[in-house]
Design a protein around this motif. Structure first.
Motif, PDB file in Angstrom:
ATOM      1  N   ARG A 112      36.197 -18.315  -3.554  1.00 40.70           N
ATOM      2  CA  ARG A 112      35.301 -18.076  -2.566  1.00 40.70           C
ATOM      3  C   ARG A 112      35.148 -18.933  -1.403  1.00 40.70           C
ATOM      4  O   ARG A 112      35.163 -18.819  -0.114  1.00 40.70           O
ATOM      5  CB  ARG A 112      33.997 -17.153  -2.906  1.00 40.70           C
ATOM      6  N   ALA A 113      35.306 -20.219  -1.719  1.00 38.50           N
ATOM      7  CA  ALA A 113      35.146 -21.406  -0.905  1.00 38.50           C
ATOM      8  C   ALA A 113      36.021 -21.192   0.367  1.00 38.50           C
ATOM      9  O   ALA A 113      35.989 -21.787   1.450  1.00 38.50           O
ATOM     10  CB  ALA A 113      35.266 -22.730  -1.497  1.00 38.50           C
ATOM     11  N   HIS A 114      37.502 -20.831  -0.139  1.00 33.81           N
ATOM     12  CA  HIS A 114      38.527 -20.762   0.731  1.00 33.81           C
ATOM     13  C   HIS A 114      38.198 -19.744   1.919  1.00 33.81           C
ATOM     14  O   HIS A 114      38.861 -19.660   2.950  1.00 33.81           O
ATOM     15  CB  HIS A 114      39.771 -20.464   0.055  1.00 33.81           C
ATOM     16  N   HIS A 115      37.252 -18.758   1.632  1.00 33.64           N
ATOM     17  CA  HIS A 115      37.139 -17.626   2.549  1.00 33.64           C
ATOM     18  C   HIS A 115      35.992 -17.827   3.082  1.00 33.64           C
ATOM     19  O   HIS A 115      35.422 -17.110   4.159  1.00 33.64           O
ATOM     20  CB  HIS A 115      37.248 -16.088   1.878  1.00 33.64           C
ATOM     21  N   ALA A 206      39.998 -11.849   7.033  1.00 31.90           N
ATOM     22  CA  ALA A 206      38.973 -10.970   7.818  1.00 31.90           C
ATOM     23  C   ALA A 206      37.772 -10.834   7.216  1.00 31.90           C
ATOM     24  O   ALA A 206      37.783 -10.697   6.086  1.00 31.90           O
ATOM     25  CB  ALA A 206      39.769  -9.874   8.128  1.00 31.90           C
ATOM     26  N   ILE A 207      36.705 -10.738   7.971  1.00 30.82           N
ATOM     27  CA  ILE A 207      35.314 -10.608   7.482  1.00 30.82           C
ATOM     28  C   ILE A 207      35.132  -9.052   7.053  1.00 30.82           C
ATOM     29  O   ILE A 207      34.170  -8.766   6.517  1.00 30.82           O
ATOM     30  CB  ILE A 207      34.345 -11.194   8.457  1.00 30.82           C
ATOM     31  N   THR A 208      35.809  -8.337   7.677  1.00 32.08           N
ATOM     32  CA  THR A 208      35.804  -6.902   7.379  1.00 32.08           C
ATOM     33  C   THR A 208      37.052  -6.198   7.370  1.00 32.08           C
ATOM     34  O   THR A 208      38.027  -6.730   8.052  1.00 32.08           O
ATOM     35  CB  THR A 208      35.029  -6.369   8.345  1.00 32.08           C
ATOM     36  N   GLY A 245      35.867 -15.027   7.550  1.00 35.45           N
ATOM     37  CA  GLY A 245      34.814 -15.593   6.832  1.00 35.45           C
ATOM     38  C   GLY A 245      34.150 -14.567   5.814  1.00 35.45           C
ATOM     39  O   GLY A 245      34.738 -13.564   5.439  1.00 35.45           O
ATOM     40  N   LEU A 246      33.002 -14.681   5.371  1.00 34.72           N
ATOM     41  CA  LEU A 246      32.300 -14.156   4.564  1.00 34.72           C
ATOM     42  C   LEU A 246      30.926 -13.289   5.048  1.00 34.72           C
ATOM     43  O   LEU A 246      30.194 -13.862   5.515  1.00 34.72           O
ATOM     44  CB  LEU A 246      32.008 -14.709   3.214  1.00 34.72           C
ATOM     45  N   ILE A 281      28.471 -10.048  -5.377  1.00 32.39           N
ATOM     46  CA  ILE A 281      29.247 -10.505  -4.480  1.00 32.39           C
ATOM     47  C   ILE A 281      29.084  -9.421  -3.431  1.00 32.39           C
ATOM     48  O   ILE A 281      29.102  -8.110  -3.546  1.00 32.39           O
ATOM     49  CB  ILE A 281      31.042 -10.118  -4.975  1.00 32.39           C
ATOM     50  N   TYR A 282      28.867  -9.914  -2.126  1.00 33.12           N
ATOM     51  CA  TYR A 282      28.732  -8.708  -1.083  1.00 33.12           C
ATOM     52  C   TYR A 282      30.082  -8.696  -0.447  1.00 33.12           C
ATOM     53  O   TYR A 282      30.769  -9.395  -0.335  1.00 33.12           O
ATOM     54  CB  TYR A 282      27.544  -9.466  -0.036  1.00 33.12           C
ATOM     55  N   SER A 283      30.106  -7.273   0.231  1.00 31.22           N
ATOM     56  CA  SER A 283      31.355  -6.922   1.010  1.00 31.22           C
ATOM     57  C   SER A 283      30.812  -6.285   2.360  1.00 31.22           C
ATOM     58  O   SER A 283      29.614  -6.196   2.617  1.00 31.22           O
ATOM     59  CB  SER A 283      31.884  -5.910   0.171  1.00 31.22           C
ATOM     60  N   ASP A 284      31.573  -5.946   3.203  1.00 30.71           N
ATOM     61  CA  ASP A 284      31.210  -5.494   4.484  1.00 30.71           C
ATOM     62  C   ASP A 284      30.333  -4.050   4.119  1.00 30.71           C
ATOM     63  O   ASP A 284      29.701  -3.677   4.997  1.00 30.71           O
ATOM     64  CB  ASP A 284      32.543  -5.234   5.507  1.00 30.71           C
TER      65      ASP A 284
END
Length: 300
Positions: A112-115, A206-208, A245-246, A281-284
């Motif tokens: 996740r650090a990469h994103h 992409a964030i979404t 991003g996240l 883990i959160y998603s859009d």
């Protein structure tokens, strides 16, 4: 390829894309990094270069010498194209699958650090968890090929692969002006299905996904995007997502660099986090639901 030449070409590739980011002003306009980001990116890049890769090569060499001493340089007489084919499968395809399973719930904390970067730049190329690279199968396979005698070909392969990866992460999208030239459309059709490009890799960051451009559940290729085409995870739009991003970092604040780099040894204290045992883990989709709930509450 002599070692000095390898390092020179790597330096030229890094300097070239860095200058492209600066001259195009994309670095100034889009890279809004914090000290937290800088610590993570700098320390991860240094640890990979100074510790992880040398350690993997040394351990692999020792193990091969212990259990298969007769195989040292045994494949050095193979033609260069055969060595490249072996590297593409043993390193690059293996990295595709490692990357793909790293988006599963179990291994996501190591990737996740990469994103978590809210920008694209060559500086995030090796932004990851420390154990992500230590466990990466492709690096171990690459070390075995060095033992087998792939030295010169492996060095050239690394230079080419790094150039493609740097280009895919670069703040300046080198493919954008080429897409605008109609005569190049057939060529770009081949290119974007062969190697990772800024457009396809930004979609992965992409964030979404809801805009039809983002595709963080696919586009996993590193050097070759062909693996995504072959294994059905490709998404090509020739467009660039508005944000990378996240979502959970937007909602709850960025994770500390040491939690991102050294999980599970260091775990997050954030209320909602994937970087702690039992975390979420959160998603859009989750963010959309929360926004709707918040809007409903405000009308009551």
């Amino acid at each position: 390829m002599p070692q000095k030449m390898t390092w020179l070409l790597i330096a030229v590739a890094i300097a070239g894309f860095a200058m492209a980011e600066i001259i195009s002003k994309r670095y100034r306009d889009t890279v809004h990094a914090t000290s937290n980001d800088t610590k993570l990116e700098l320390l991860m890049s240094l640890s990979l270069l100074v510790f992880t890769q040398p350690l993997i090569v040394l351990v692999t060499d020792a193990l091969c010498q212990r259990f298969a001493p007769h195989l040292r340089n045994a494949w050095s007489t193979l033609p260069w194209w055969a060595m490249v084919a072996i590297l593409l499968v043993g390193d690059d395809m293996m990295q595709y699958w490692w990357h793909r399973i790293s988006h599963s719930a179990l291994l996501w904390p190591l990737h996740r650090a990469h994103h978590s970067a809210s920008y694209m730049s060559i500086r995030i190329t090796y932004r990851n968890n420390f154990f992500y690279y230590l466990m990466m199968p492709g690096l171990w396979v690459g070390a075995v090929t060095l033992y087998l005698g792939f030295g010169t070909v492996y060095a050239a392969y690394v230079v080419v692969k790094l150039a493609v990866i740097l280009g895919a992460h670069c703040a300046w999208a080198w493919d954008a002006p080429l897409y605008r030239i109609r005569a190049l459309h057939p060529l770009m059709w081949i290119v974007e299905r062969t190697i990772s490009t800024p457009a396809t890799h930004r979609a992965h960051h992409a964030i979404t996904n809801v805009d039809g451009i983002g595709h963080y559940k696919g586009n996993f290729g590193n050097l070759l995007f062909f693996w995504d085409v072959l294994f059905g995870t490709a998404h090509i739009t020739r467009q660039y997502p508005a944000e990378v991003g996240l979502r959970d970092d937007q909602l709850f604040g960025a994770e500390r660099w040491n939690h991102q780099m050294f999980y599970p040894l260091c775990q997050s204290s954030r209320e909602y986090s994937a970087l702690k045992f039992g975390g979420q883990i959160y998603s859009d989709e989750s963010a959309v639901e929360m926004s709707l709930d918040g809007a409903a509450d405000s009308t009551r």
